[in-house]
Design a protein around this motif. Structure first.
Motif, PDB file in Angstrom:
ATOM      1  N   SER A 146      10.021  14.004  -3.300  1.00 42.42           N
ATOM      2  CA  SER A 146       8.580  14.255  -3.177  1.00 42.42           C
ATOM      3  C   SER A 146       7.786  12.944  -3.157  1.00 42.42           C
ATOM      4  CB  SER A 146       8.088  15.152  -4.323  1.00 42.42           C
ATOM      5  OG  SER A 146       8.300  14.502  -5.572  1.00 42.42           O
ATOM      6  N   ILE A 147       8.170  12.013  -4.011  1.00 46.58           N
ATOM      7  CA  ILE A 147       7.425  10.741  -4.129  1.00 46.58           C
ATOM      8  C   ILE A 147       7.537   9.955  -2.815  1.00 46.58           C
ATOM      9  CG2 ILE A 147       7.269   8.582  -5.449  1.00 46.58           C
ATOM     10  CD1 ILE A 147       8.843  10.330  -7.683  1.00 46.58           C
ATOM     11  N   SER A 148       8.743   9.949  -2.261  1.00 51.06           N
ATOM     12  CA  SER A 148       8.956   9.241  -0.985  1.00 51.06           C
ATOM     13  C   SER A 148       8.143   9.880   0.132  1.00 51.06           C
ATOM     14  CB  SER A 148      10.430   9.277  -0.595  1.00 51.06           C
ATOM     15  OG  SER A 148      11.211   8.607  -1.545  1.00 51.06           O
TER      16      SER A 148
ATOM     17  N   HIS B  40       0.842  -1.218   0.000  1.00 52.85           N
ATOM     18  CA  HIS B  40       0.000   0.000   0.000  1.00 52.85           C
ATOM     19  C   HIS B  40       0.870   1.258   0.000  1.00 52.85           C
ATOM     20  CE1 HIS B  40       0.670  -0.442   4.374  1.00 52.85           C
ATOM     21  NE2 HIS B  40       0.382   0.828   4.473  1.00 52.85           N
ATOM     22  N   ILE B  41       2.082   1.133   0.533  1.00 51.42           N
ATOM     23  CA  ILE B  41       2.990   2.290   0.554  1.00 51.42           C
ATOM     24  C   ILE B  41       3.549   2.517  -0.859  1.00 51.42           C
ATOM     25  CG2 ILE B  41       5.151   3.179   1.539  1.00 51.42           C
ATOM     26  CD1 ILE B  41       4.517   1.508   4.085  1.00 51.42           C
ATOM     27  N   CYS B  42       3.916   1.420  -1.513  1.00 50.64           N
ATOM     28  CA  CYS B  42       4.418   1.536  -2.900  1.00 50.64           C
ATOM     29  C   CYS B  42       3.311   2.093  -3.808  1.00 50.64           C
ATOM     30  CB  CYS B  42       4.877   0.177  -3.421  1.00 50.64           C
ATOM     31  SG  CYS B  42       6.247  -0.497  -2.479  1.00 50.64           S
ATOM     32  N   ASP B  43       2.068   1.649  -3.572  1.00 49.37           N
ATOM     33  CA  ASP B  43       0.948   2.121  -4.398  1.00 49.37           C
ATOM     34  C   ASP B  43       0.785   3.644  -4.253  1.00 49.37           C
ATOM     35  OD1 ASP B  43       0.498  -0.458  -5.146  1.00 49.37           O
ATOM     36  OD2 ASP B  43      -1.231  -0.786  -3.820  1.00 49.37           O
TER      37      ASP B  43
ATOM     38  N   ALA C 238       5.595   8.072   2.580  1.00 56.36           N
ATOM     39  CA  ALA C 238       5.708   8.137   4.047  1.00 56.36           C
ATOM     40  C   ALA C 238       4.358   8.500   4.684  1.00 56.36           C
ATOM     41  CB  ALA C 238       6.786   9.135   4.451  1.00 56.36           C
ATOM     42  N   ILE C 239       3.578   9.364   3.996  1.00 52.67           N
ATOM     43  CA  ILE C 239       2.234   9.689   4.524  1.00 52.67           C
ATOM     44  C   ILE C 239       1.400   8.408   4.583  1.00 52.67           C
ATOM     45  CG2 ILE C 239       0.066  10.938   4.077  1.00 52.67           C
ATOM     46  CD1 ILE C 239       1.781  13.156   2.750  1.00 52.67           C
TER      47      ILE C 239
END
Ligand code: PMP
Ligand code: GLU
Length: 396
Positions: A274-276, A49-52, A280-281
């Motif tokens: 920015s993507i990371s 879900h984090i990668c998504d 993280a959110i």
């Protein structure tokens, strides 16, 4: 003409953990099977879900500069995470998101320490602290802890190390490299001394979710009233969410410090990826089941590794209470020969173990504790089993 290296840079050593890991990778590239217990990084994949969330952010064009100190939504998520978990009271203006917790530490030291200031560093310490403190021009004052004390700083040793130049205490809880965890009472005793001598504390709590035996983690600023004003908390997503490569860490500090760190970062690196940050959110706000699962798996591995160490005559280690390291005493094996090579030091021990048995660990001397070795159990059970079979063989 040879370009001369600056005095400050000349004094800085490369990271021994990353160097041992690079050695292991080099052997692997040569076709060897290497059992790598050197670097401390979860072997799990980042939860999907984090990668998504990262992929979605990318597709939505969230690929531009963000506010240099981090996305407001992420800073809010970080404050909410700390405030609800620990009952602290942080506002986004007290938070700066950086390129990993290592960068947050650098920012914290650079923003607060003056050349000549002394910073107390309990040993064994994680390899980067001493070097990052030196980069700020300050002096790391190493205070040895003992295996008998579970490698924890005692109030007596802390107080004895304080001089008129002391400004800061570095506290890593749970500890890299020893896996020791401080109880709330132990933290209160240290905090009282910090207050009495008007010191500030950098509390590196990056392993706070990886705690074993049902213990309850005490976040440093919560143990005495008013401590939030003299504490800089360091945390990040690398260890908790298996996100080492994403490079997101943060500090929480009094507002004047956070403001200065934001300015420094706006000149040094601008925002972290920015993507990371979107990833993280999702990590902080999403389902925390993945953290529980990884923690439970680490605890099983901790039990296994402790049982293997206990079965090796002459080897000892305090029980790891948190993080994913075991720090064992190899002093009884020094001065002996292994595979025709005399082992004089912990570095010889680690290098010969790697060369002869293809098991990578890190020498305690890199952590200010000669005679010890650190093994990370952030590796699969199969890897741990073979690695400890080979360590037992190596010790004959
Ligand atoms: N603090 C400690 C104690 C660590 O072990 C690490 C691991 N690298 C860090 C900080 C830095 O973590 P990162 O930069 O990957 O967020
Ligand atoms: N903190 C991990 C370790 O100690 C990662 C490597 C590093 O950043 O030093 O192995």
């Amino acid at each position: 003409m040879a370009i001369e290296i600056s005095k400050i840079a000349s004094g800085v050593q490369p990271s021994a953990t990353l160097a041992m890991s690079a050695k292991a990778k080099e052997l692997k590239a040569q076709g060897e099977t290497v059992y790598n217990l050197s670097v401390g990084e979860p072997d799990f994949d980042t939860p999907s879900h984090i990668c998504d969330a990262a992929a979605k952010a990318m597709r939505e064009g969230k690929t531009r500069y963000t506010v240099a100190s981090g996305l407001p939504e992420l800073k809010e998520a970080i404050c909410e995470y700390h405030n609800t978990r620990f009952g602290v009271d942080y506002k986004p203006s007290q938070c700066v998101v950086s390129n990993g917790a290592k960068h947050a530490l650098h920012n914290a030291f650079f923003a607060t320490l003056n050349p000549g200031d002394e910073a107390i560093l309990p040993a064994p310490y994680w390899v980067s602290y001493a070097e990052l403190i030196k980069l700020s021009g300050a002096v790391p004052v190493v205070v040895q802890t003992t295996e008998q004390d579970g490698f924890k700083l005692t109030p007596e040793a802390f107080e004895a190390a304080i001089t008129p130049k002391t400004r800061m205490l570095l506290l890593c809880n749970p500890s890299n490299p020893t896996g020791s965890c401080y109880t709330r009472d132990e933290l209160v005793a240290l905090a009282k001394i910090a207050v009495a001598h008007n010191l500030f504390v950098v509390a590196d709590e990056i392993y706070e979710r990886l705690i074993y035996d049902g213990a309850k983690f005490a976040s440093f600023p919560t143990v005495l009233d008013g401590l939030q004003d003299r504490t800089i908390v360091i945390n990040g997503v690398s260890k908790t969410y298996a996100m080492t490569g994403w490079r997101i860490g943060w500090l929480l500090a009094p507002e004047n410090v956070a403001k200065k760190v934001s300015s420094l970062q706006s000149q040094e690196t601008s925002n972290p990826c920015s993507i990371s940050q979107y990833a993280a959110i999702a990590a902080l706000k999403g389902d925390q089941g993945c953290v529980d699962q990884m923690r439970a798996e680490f605890e099983k591995r901790r039990d296994y590794v402790m049982s293997r160490i206990a079965a090796i005559p002459g080897m000892s280690a305090p029980k790891t209470g948190g993080a994913f390291y075991v720090f064992f005493n190899i002093q009884k094996f020094l001065g002996q020969e292994r595979g025709g090579v005399k082992i004089e030091t912990d570095s010889d021990w680690c290098l010969q173990l790697l060369q002869q048995k293809k098991v990578a660990t890190v020498m305690g001397s890199a952590f200010g504790a000669p005679g010890y070795v650190r093994a990370s159990f952030a590796a699969s059970m199969e890897t741990l089993k073979t690695a400890f079979d080979r360590i037992a063989e190596f010790l004959g």
